[in-house]
Write a protein that holds these residues in place. Structure first.
Motif, PDB file in Angstrom:
ATOM      1  N   MET A 129      -3.802   2.256  -7.583  1.00 58.27           N
ATOM      2  CA  MET A 129      -5.224   2.376  -7.247  1.00 58.27           C
ATOM      3  C   MET A 129      -5.382   2.163  -5.750  1.00 58.27           C
ATOM      4  N   MET A 130      -5.971   3.148  -5.080  1.00 58.18           N
ATOM      5  CA  MET A 130      -6.047   3.122  -3.629  1.00 58.18           C
ATOM      6  C   MET A 130      -7.460   3.441  -3.174  1.00 58.18           C
ATOM      7  N   ARG A 131      -8.028   2.537  -2.388  1.00 59.35           N
ATOM      8  CA  ARG A 131      -9.378   2.718  -1.857  1.00 59.35           C
ATOM      9  C   ARG A 131      -9.287   2.785  -0.339  1.00 59.35           C
ATOM     10  N   GLY A 132      -9.605   3.962   0.235  1.00 59.43           N
ATOM     11  CA  GLY A 132      -9.461   4.167   1.666  1.00 59.43           C
ATOM     12  C   GLY A 132     -10.394   3.299   2.495  1.00 59.43           C
ATOM     13  N   PRO A 133     -10.151   3.221   3.818  1.00 63.91           N
ATOM     14  CA  PRO A 133      -9.096   3.938   4.552  1.00 63.91           C
ATOM     15  C   PRO A 133      -7.724   3.301   4.359  1.00 63.91           C
ATOM     16  N   LYS A 150      -2.286  -2.109  -6.356  1.00 58.01           N
ATOM     17  CA  LYS A 150      -3.699  -2.079  -5.983  1.00 58.01           C
ATOM     18  C   LYS A 150      -3.805  -2.251  -4.468  1.00 58.01           C
ATOM     19  N   ILE A 151      -4.322  -1.223  -3.786  1.00 59.99           N
ATOM     20  CA  ILE A 151      -4.435  -1.274  -2.327  1.00 59.99           C
ATOM     21  C   ILE A 151      -5.887  -1.053  -1.933  1.00 59.99           C
ATOM     22  N   TYR A 152      -6.468  -2.081  -1.322  1.00 60.50           N
ATOM     23  CA  TYR A 152      -7.816  -1.971  -0.798  1.00 60.50           C
ATOM     24  C   TYR A 152      -7.771  -1.392   0.616  1.00 60.50           C
ATOM     25  N   HIS A 155       9.044   3.811   5.786  1.00 62.37           N
ATOM     26  CA  HIS A 155      10.213   3.249   5.103  1.00 62.37           C
ATOM     27  C   HIS A 155       9.933   1.869   4.513  1.00 62.37           C
ATOM     28  N   CYS A 156       8.740   1.687   3.960  1.00 64.17           N
ATOM     29  CA  CYS A 156       8.398   0.438   3.276  1.00 64.17           C
ATOM     30  C   CYS A 156       8.343   0.680   1.767  1.00 64.17           C
ATOM     31  N   LYS A 157       8.356  -0.398   1.021  1.00 64.52           N
ATOM     32  CA  LYS A 157       8.128  -0.355  -0.420  1.00 64.52           C
ATOM     33  C   LYS A 157       7.161  -1.473  -0.767  1.00 64.52           C
ATOM     34  N   VAL A 158       6.045  -1.119  -1.445  1.00 63.08           N
ATOM     35  CA  VAL A 158       5.024  -2.118  -1.726  1.00 63.08           C
ATOM     36  C   VAL A 158       4.612  -2.093  -3.191  1.00 63.08           C
ATOM     37  N   GLY A 159       4.144  -3.239  -3.647  1.00 56.36           N
ATOM     38  CA  GLY A 159       3.596  -3.398  -4.983  1.00 56.36           C
ATOM     39  C   GLY A 159       2.629  -4.567  -4.981  1.00 56.36           C
ATOM     40  N   GLY A 160       2.023  -4.834  -6.145  1.00 60.40           N
ATOM     41  CA  GLY A 160       1.083  -5.939  -6.244  1.00 60.40           C
ATOM     42  C   GLY A 160      -0.273  -5.572  -5.692  1.00 60.40           C
ATOM     43  N   GLU A 161      -0.889  -6.500  -4.959  1.00 61.22           N
ATOM     44  CA  GLU A 161      -2.253  -6.334  -4.459  1.00 61.22           C
ATOM     45  C   GLU A 161      -2.288  -6.540  -2.951  1.00 61.22           C
ATOM     46  N   LEU A 162      -2.854  -5.559  -2.243  1.00 63.65           N
ATOM     47  CA  LEU A 162      -2.928  -5.589  -0.790  1.00 63.65           C
ATOM     48  C   LEU A 162      -4.355  -5.312  -0.356  1.00 63.65           C
ATOM     49  N   ASN A 163      -4.820  -6.081   0.638  1.00 64.34           N
ATOM     50  CA  ASN A 163      -6.171  -5.890   1.152  1.00 64.34           C
ATOM     51  C   ASN A 163      -6.151  -6.085   2.668  1.00 64.34           C
ATOM     52  N   ASN A 164      -6.349  -5.002   3.408  1.00 69.00           N
ATOM     53  CA  ASN A 164      -6.392  -5.054   4.869  1.00 69.00           C
ATOM     54  C   ASN A 164      -5.096  -5.659   5.424  1.00 69.00           C
ATOM     55  N   VAL A 165      -3.986  -5.024   5.073  1.00 71.84           N
ATOM     56  CA  VAL A 165      -2.661  -5.454   5.511  1.00 71.84           C
ATOM     57  C   VAL A 165      -2.048  -4.344   6.361  1.00 71.84           C
ATOM     58  N   VAL A 166      -1.330  -4.717   7.418  1.00 72.81           N
ATOM     59  CA  VAL A 166      -0.637  -3.744   8.262  1.00 72.81           C
ATOM     60  C   VAL A 166       0.856  -4.065   8.238  1.00 72.81           C
ATOM     61  N   PHE A 167       1.634  -3.194   7.609  1.00 71.37           N
ATOM     62  CA  PHE A 167       3.091  -3.267   7.655  1.00 71.37           C
ATOM     63  C   PHE A 167       3.562  -2.413   8.820  1.00 71.37           C
ATOM     64  N   GLN A 168       4.301  -3.003   9.762  1.00 74.08           N
ATOM     65  CA  GLN A 168       4.782  -2.238  10.895  1.00 74.08           C
ATOM     66  C   GLN A 168       5.803  -1.178  10.467  1.00 74.08           C
TER      67      GLN A 168
END
Length: 382
Positions: A194-198, A212-214, A222-235
């Motif tokens: 589930m992805m809610r832009g931007p 779940k990505i807010y 080249h990242c791998k993500v799971g779980g819940e993210l809200n306003n996160v920046v992976f370099q």
């Protein structure tokens, strides 16, 4: 061709992320600040870094009187870039006293046509990220998108979804009512996400099933993500592949966040947040209510790690065990609430080499020299 040099008006304020890169190489939005400038103002780009050990990795060139110097923490817009390009030798472009760009011996100020956004503090990276994604998406609008699979559910305008070459998105819920969704080349969004832009998912990254990505979130390449993210920046080149929450956070490169790691982004008494500041060597008030984890390159957490609000982890940190670690852990430290020990460079290089090899990258001699210099610099904070 226009000669452009990106310099650093701020460096120490952005540690630990700028231990391993100049501020212009920080990712905010879809791409890095330097890449934004290069896209809007093409030219022959070089670096003027303030830290000597980074010069092997970010080479400089001998400037001449026509070289345009650009502040590496400024997020460009086409009007600002046009004004910068039009500067003559002896002129500088300013916005309310802040220097944006200049040419040789700048003794004449030119006022910018609009306000600018700048990364002056670590938290500016996530605060500015949503608007940066929107601006980058608009700039890249000419790129043709792959068709969206009918297995997906779209809420909002489908034209605000970009899918790059070789990317796959199946069985996902994509909401563009608050901003666009950018899926880079050869990225994968698995079913149930589930992805809610931007949102930006950069090239070769993977969003695992049920993630779940807010909004205002960037998953670097080249990242791998799971779980819940809200306003996160992976370099980039980092993993948070399992359940657990991250919010209002910035994660460097080559990091691994263990399964079940949860990082608070809000104090339960709702008081303003204090964040570790390297130049002053102490925690400074931010006037933010939300601030999560700031993680330097090559740092890691064990499974089920609990992280307090506004925690800063340096470079090469490994935390694990029960309880909340302290809000600042110096570089090349390993341990838990029971105590910390130094990570030897031999051990650090072994782990870094193995992790980088998983992405087809090698730890170079220039990298090793950089980490030795970082270790020496970090001793002041132990």
């Amino acid at each position: 061709m226009q000669k452009v040099t990106i310099y650093e008006p701020v460096h120490d304020e952005l540690l630990p992320l700028t231990y391993t890169r100049p501020c212009g190489a920080l990712r905010v939005g879809i791409d890095t600040i330097a890449e934004k400038w290069q896209a809007i103002l093409p030219g022959e780009y070089t670096w003027d870094v303030s830290t000597p050990y980074l010069r092997d990795l970010y080479p400089a060139a001998q400037p001449d009187s026509d070289t345009l110097f650009i502040a590496g923490n400024i997020l460009p817009t086409p009007p600002i870039a046009a004004q910068a390009a039009a500067l003559q030798p002896g002129q500088r472009l300013e916005s309310k006293g802040r220097v944006i760009a200049y040419r040789h011996s700048p003794d004449t100020a030119v006022e910018a046509c609009s306000d600018v956004q700048a990364v002056d503090h670590l938290y500016d990276i996530f605060l500015l990220n949503g608007e940066a994604i929107k601006a980058d998406f608009a700039r890249m609008a000419c790129q043709p998108s792959q068709p969206l699979s009918p297995t997906n559910t779209v809420i909002g305008d489908p034209s605000l979804i970009y899918i790059g070459e070789g990317a796959t998105v199946e069985g996902a819920f994509l909401n563009t009512t608050q901003g666009p969704i950018h899926i880079g080349a050869h990225a994968e969004v698995m079913e149930g996400s589930m992805m809610r832009g931007p949102i930006a998912v950069c090239e070769h990254s993977v969003v695992n099933m049920g993630t779940k990505i807010y909004g205002s979130t960037t998953i670097g390449p080249h990242c791998k993500v799971g779980g819940e993210l809200n306003n996160v920046v992976f370099q980039g080149y980092s993993n948070k592949a399992h359940d657990g929450f991250l919010g209002n956070a910035v994660i460097g490169e080559w990091c691994n966040i263990g399964a079940g790691t949860v990082a608070s982004n809000l104090k339960n008494d709702y008081t303003p947040i204090r964040l570790w500041n390297y130049p002053s060597g102490r925690f400074l008030r931010t006037d933010l209510q939300f601030c999560g984890l700031i993680m330097g390159d090559h740092s890691k957490t064990g499974i089920n790690t609990m992280i307090n609000t506004a925690t800063v982890l340096g470079v090469g940190v490994n935390i694990h065990g029960s309880g909340f670690p302290r809000n600042f852990v110096a570089s090349f430290s390993e341990g838990s609430t029971a105590g910390y020990t130094e990570v030897s460079m031999t051990k650090f290089f072994d782990i870094a080499s193995r992790m980088m090899a998983r992405r087809g990258r090698q730890l170079t001699e220039a990298d090793r020299r950089m980490f030795y210099a970082i270790r020496e610099a970090a001793e002041a904070y132990k």
